[in-house]
Design an enzyme around this catalytic site. Structure first.
Site, mmCIF file in Angstrom:
data_model
loop_
_atom_site.group_PDB
_atom_site.id
_atom_site.type_symbol
_atom_site.label_atom_id
_atom_site.label_comp_id
_atom_site.label_asym_id
_atom_site.label_seq_id
_atom_site.Cartn_x
_atom_site.Cartn_y
_atom_site.Cartn_z
ATOM 1 N N TYR A 30 -12.394 -2.084 -3.902
ATOM 2 C CA TYR A 30 -12.930 -2.146 -2.543
ATOM 3 C C TYR A 30 -14.455 -2.004 -2.511
ATOM 4 O O TYR A 30 -15.013 -1.632 -1.471
ATOM 5 C CB TYR A 30 -12.267 -1.074 -1.676
ATOM 6 C CG TYR A 30 -10.864 -1.450 -1.206
ATOM 7 C CD1 TYR A 30 -10.666 -2.542 -0.350
ATOM 8 C CD2 TYR A 30 -9.752 -0.723 -1.595
ATOM 9 C CE1 TYR A 30 -9.400 -2.888 0.089
ATOM 10 C CE2 TYR A 30 -8.466 -1.062 -1.150
ATOM 11 C CZ TYR A 30 -8.311 -2.150 -0.308
ATOM 12 O OH TYR A 30 -7.054 -2.488 0.137
ATOM 13 N N HIS A 82 -2.228 -5.438 1.415
ATOM 14 C CA HIS A 82 -3.504 -6.121 1.189
ATOM 15 C C HIS A 82 -3.215 -7.581 0.875
ATOM 16 O O HIS A 82 -2.201 -7.889 0.247
ATOM 17 C CB HIS A 82 -4.237 -5.495 -0.008
ATOM 18 C CG HIS A 82 -5.371 -6.350 -0.502
ATOM 19 N ND1 HIS A 82 -6.627 -6.298 0.074
ATOM 20 C CD2 HIS A 82 -5.419 -7.311 -1.470
ATOM 21 C CE1 HIS A 82 -7.412 -7.189 -0.553
ATOM 22 N NE2 HIS A 82 -6.698 -7.802 -1.485
ATOM 23 N N LYS A 107 0.824 -1.217 0.000
ATOM 24 C CA LYS A 107 0.000 0.000 0.000
ATOM 25 C C LYS A 107 0.863 1.274 0.000
ATOM 26 O O LYS A 107 2.060 1.223 0.302
ATOM 27 C CB LYS A 107 -0.935 -0.038 1.209
ATOM 28 C CG LYS A 107 -1.951 -1.189 1.135
ATOM 29 C CD LYS A 107 -2.958 -1.138 2.269
ATOM 30 C CE LYS A 107 -3.970 -2.272 2.159
ATOM 31 N NZ LYS A 107 -5.018 -2.189 3.206
ATOM 32 N N ASN A 163 -2.155 0.016 6.748
ATOM 33 C CA ASN A 163 -1.620 -1.219 7.318
ATOM 34 C C ASN A 163 -0.687 -1.972 6.367
ATOM 35 O O ASN A 163 -0.516 -3.175 6.470
ATOM 36 C CB ASN A 163 -2.775 -2.098 7.821
ATOM 37 C CG ASN A 163 -3.795 -2.362 6.738
ATOM 38 O OD1 ASN A 163 -3.562 -2.051 5.572
ATOM 39 N ND2 ASN A 163 -4.921 -2.940 7.105
ATOM 40 N N THR A 171 -5.963 -6.829 10.442
ATOM 41 C CA THR A 171 -6.156 -5.489 9.861
ATOM 42 C C THR A 171 -5.533 -4.395 10.729
ATOM 43 O O THR A 171 -4.894 -3.478 10.216
ATOM 44 C CB THR A 171 -7.677 -5.220 9.696
ATOM 45 O OG1 THR A 171 -8.273 -6.376 9.091
ATOM 46 C CG2 THR A 171 -7.921 -4.013 8.817
ATOM 47 N N PHE A 188 -15.450 3.778 6.760
ATOM 48 C CA PHE A 188 -14.037 3.990 6.451
ATOM 49 C C PHE A 188 -13.757 4.045 4.947
ATOM 50 O O PHE A 188 -12.639 4.344 4.540
ATOM 51 C CB PHE A 188 -13.156 2.919 7.115
ATOM 52 C CG PHE A 188 -13.401 1.491 6.647
ATOM 53 C CD1 PHE A 188 -12.888 1.032 5.439
ATOM 54 C CD2 PHE A 188 -14.130 0.601 7.430
ATOM 55 C CE1 PHE A 188 -13.090 -0.284 5.019
ATOM 56 C CE2 PHE A 188 -14.347 -0.717 7.016
ATOM 57 C CZ PHE A 188 -13.821 -1.150 5.800
ATOM 58 N N ARG A 203 -2.424 -14.436 4.630
ATOM 59 C CA ARG A 203 -3.156 -13.717 5.690
ATOM 60 C C ARG A 203 -2.377 -13.837 7.006
ATOM 61 O O ARG A 203 -2.310 -12.902 7.784
ATOM 62 C CB ARG A 203 -4.577 -14.281 5.878
ATOM 63 C CG ARG A 203 -5.533 -14.156 4.702
ATOM 64 C CD ARG A 203 -6.029 -12.774 4.406
ATOM 65 N NE ARG A 203 -6.762 -12.127 5.462
ATOM 66 C CZ ARG A 203 -7.418 -10.959 5.306
ATOM 67 N NH1 ARG A 203 -7.456 -10.360 4.111
ATOM 68 N NH2 ARG A 203 -8.025 -10.387 6.308
ATOM 69 N N ARG A 243 2.300 -6.544 8.854
ATOM 70 C CA ARG A 243 1.560 -5.397 9.395
ATOM 71 C C ARG A 243 2.136 -4.935 10.733
ATOM 72 O O ARG A 243 2.136 -3.736 11.037
ATOM 73 C CB ARG A 243 0.070 -5.726 9.486
ATOM 74 C CG ARG A 243 -0.593 -5.642 8.102
ATOM 75 C CD ARG A 243 -1.987 -6.196 8.076
ATOM 76 N NE ARG A 243 -2.718 -5.760 6.884
ATOM 77 C CZ ARG A 243 -3.914 -6.211 6.538
ATOM 78 N NH1 ARG A 243 -4.528 -7.131 7.282
ATOM 79 N NH2 ARG A 243 -4.504 -5.759 5.450
ATOM 80 N N GLU A 286 -9.233 -10.666 -8.008
ATOM 81 C CA GLU A 286 -8.306 -9.544 -7.809
ATOM 82 C C GLU A 286 -7.109 -9.642 -8.742
ATOM 83 O O GLU A 286 -6.661 -8.629 -9.297
ATOM 84 C CB GLU A 286 -7.878 -9.492 -6.334
ATOM 85 C CG GLU A 286 -9.039 -9.121 -5.415
ATOM 86 C CD GLU A 286 -8.745 -9.235 -3.930
ATOM 87 O OE1 GLU A 286 -9.663 -8.984 -3.123
ATOM 88 O OE2 GLU A 286 -7.597 -9.589 -3.548
HETATM 89 N N1 UDP Z 1 -9.863 -0.283 6.796
HETATM 90 C C1 UDP Z 1 -9.931 0.957 7.424
HETATM 91 N N2 UDP Z 1 -10.644 1.051 8.606
HETATM 92 C C2 UDP Z 1 -11.290 -0.012 9.148
HETATM 93 C C3 UDP Z 1 -11.232 -1.255 8.506
HETATM 94 C C4 UDP Z 1 -10.503 -1.361 7.339
HETATM 95 O O1 UDP Z 1 -9.383 1.934 6.938
HETATM 96 O O2 UDP Z 1 -11.912 0.154 10.220
HETATM 97 C C5 UDP Z 1 -9.099 -0.405 5.540
HETATM 98 C C6 UDP Z 1 -7.757 -1.097 5.765
HETATM 99 O O3 UDP Z 1 -6.791 -0.506 4.895
HETATM 100 C C7 UDP Z 1 -8.091 -2.515 5.355
HETATM 101 C C8 UDP Z 1 -9.052 -2.302 4.192
HETATM 102 O O4 UDP Z 1 -9.828 -1.168 4.605
HETATM 103 O O5 UDP Z 1 -6.929 -3.247 5.022
HETATM 104 C C9 UDP Z 1 -9.947 -3.456 3.862
HETATM 105 O O6 UDP Z 1 -10.635 -3.837 5.032
HETATM 106 P P1 UDP Z 1 -10.788 -5.390 5.406
HETATM 107 O O7 UDP Z 1 -11.784 -5.465 6.510
HETATM 108 O O8 UDP Z 1 -11.057 -6.157 4.169
HETATM 109 O O9 UDP Z 1 -9.356 -5.739 6.033
HETATM 110 P P2 UDP Z 1 -8.164 -6.673 5.473
HETATM 111 O O10 UDP Z 1 -8.794 -7.794 4.708
HETATM 112 O O11 UDP Z 1 -7.299 -5.783 4.609
HETATM 113 O O12 UDP Z 1 -7.441 -7.131 6.705
HETATM 114 MG MG MG Z 2 -10.163 -7.722 3.128
#
Ligand code: UDP
Ligand code: MG
Length: 139
Positions: A51, A117, A11, A114, A93, A59, A87, A104, A128
């Site tokens: 997204y 992705h 990112k 974070n 996250t 968010f 993961r 992360r 994707e």
């Molecule tokens: N995100 C954010 N605030 C939140 C949750 C998610 O800004 O409260 C952003 C963060 O960059 C995250 C992305 O949105 O990686 C996608 O969210 P997801 O829940 O899919 O998390 P991930 O799969 O990336 O762990």
């Molecule tokens: Mg996700």
């Protein structure tokens, strides 16, 4: 060698602060094979599409601003059980909840910035990867 793959993005916060190399080192050391990679600046349209599942979340606008704020590195990563293994390597996250040694924990700034992705399912990994790469660009 590996039949499974996942899709990842380094990112903007991590690219901006010179972390492409260190993130790739962690990916290599964890045994992933880089099957495709390029640096791109996401358009607003691409970020919104990518997204789209989060469109109704509070968010989302901030996330789109962030993801279009600078270049990112998009990748296809091969590994056995790649989605789950990646993961695990990324961590959760929220970087403050991420175990030591995860990407992360090392390079995440906050829940938005974070660092990386990673796809959350095999089906989404396919979607994707196809969103960013043609079949000729994936090795
Ligand atoms: N995100 C954010 N605030 C939140 C949750 C998610 O800004 O409260 C952003 C963060 O960059 C995250 C992305 O949105 O990686 C996608 O969210 P997801 O829940 O899919 O998390 P991930 O799969 O990336 O762990
Ligand atoms: Mg996700």
């Amino acid at each position: 060698m590996f039949k499974d793959f996942t899709f990842s993005i380094i990112k903007p916060n991590a690219v901006r602060t010179g972390r492409i190399g260190p993130v790739l080192s962690m990916i290599n050391e964890a045994g992933f094979e880089i099957a495709a990679m390029k640096m791109v600046r996401l358009t607003r349209f691409q970020a919104e599409e990518f997204y789209a599942v989060h469109r109704e979340r509070s968010f989302y606008p901030g996330l789109i601003e962030f993801m279009t704020s600078g270049p990112v590195v998009v990748m296809v990563l091969k590994h056995d059980n790649a989605v789950e293994q990646y993961r695990k390597l990324m961590g959760p996250t929220d970087p403050t909840k991420a175990p030591k040694g995860t990407i992360r924990a090392e390079f995440g700034v906050n829940t938005q910035m974070n660092a990386v992705h990673g796809s959350d399912s095999v089906e989404n990994a396919h979607k994707e990867a196809n969103f960013f790469f043609s079949s000729f660009e994936v090795y």
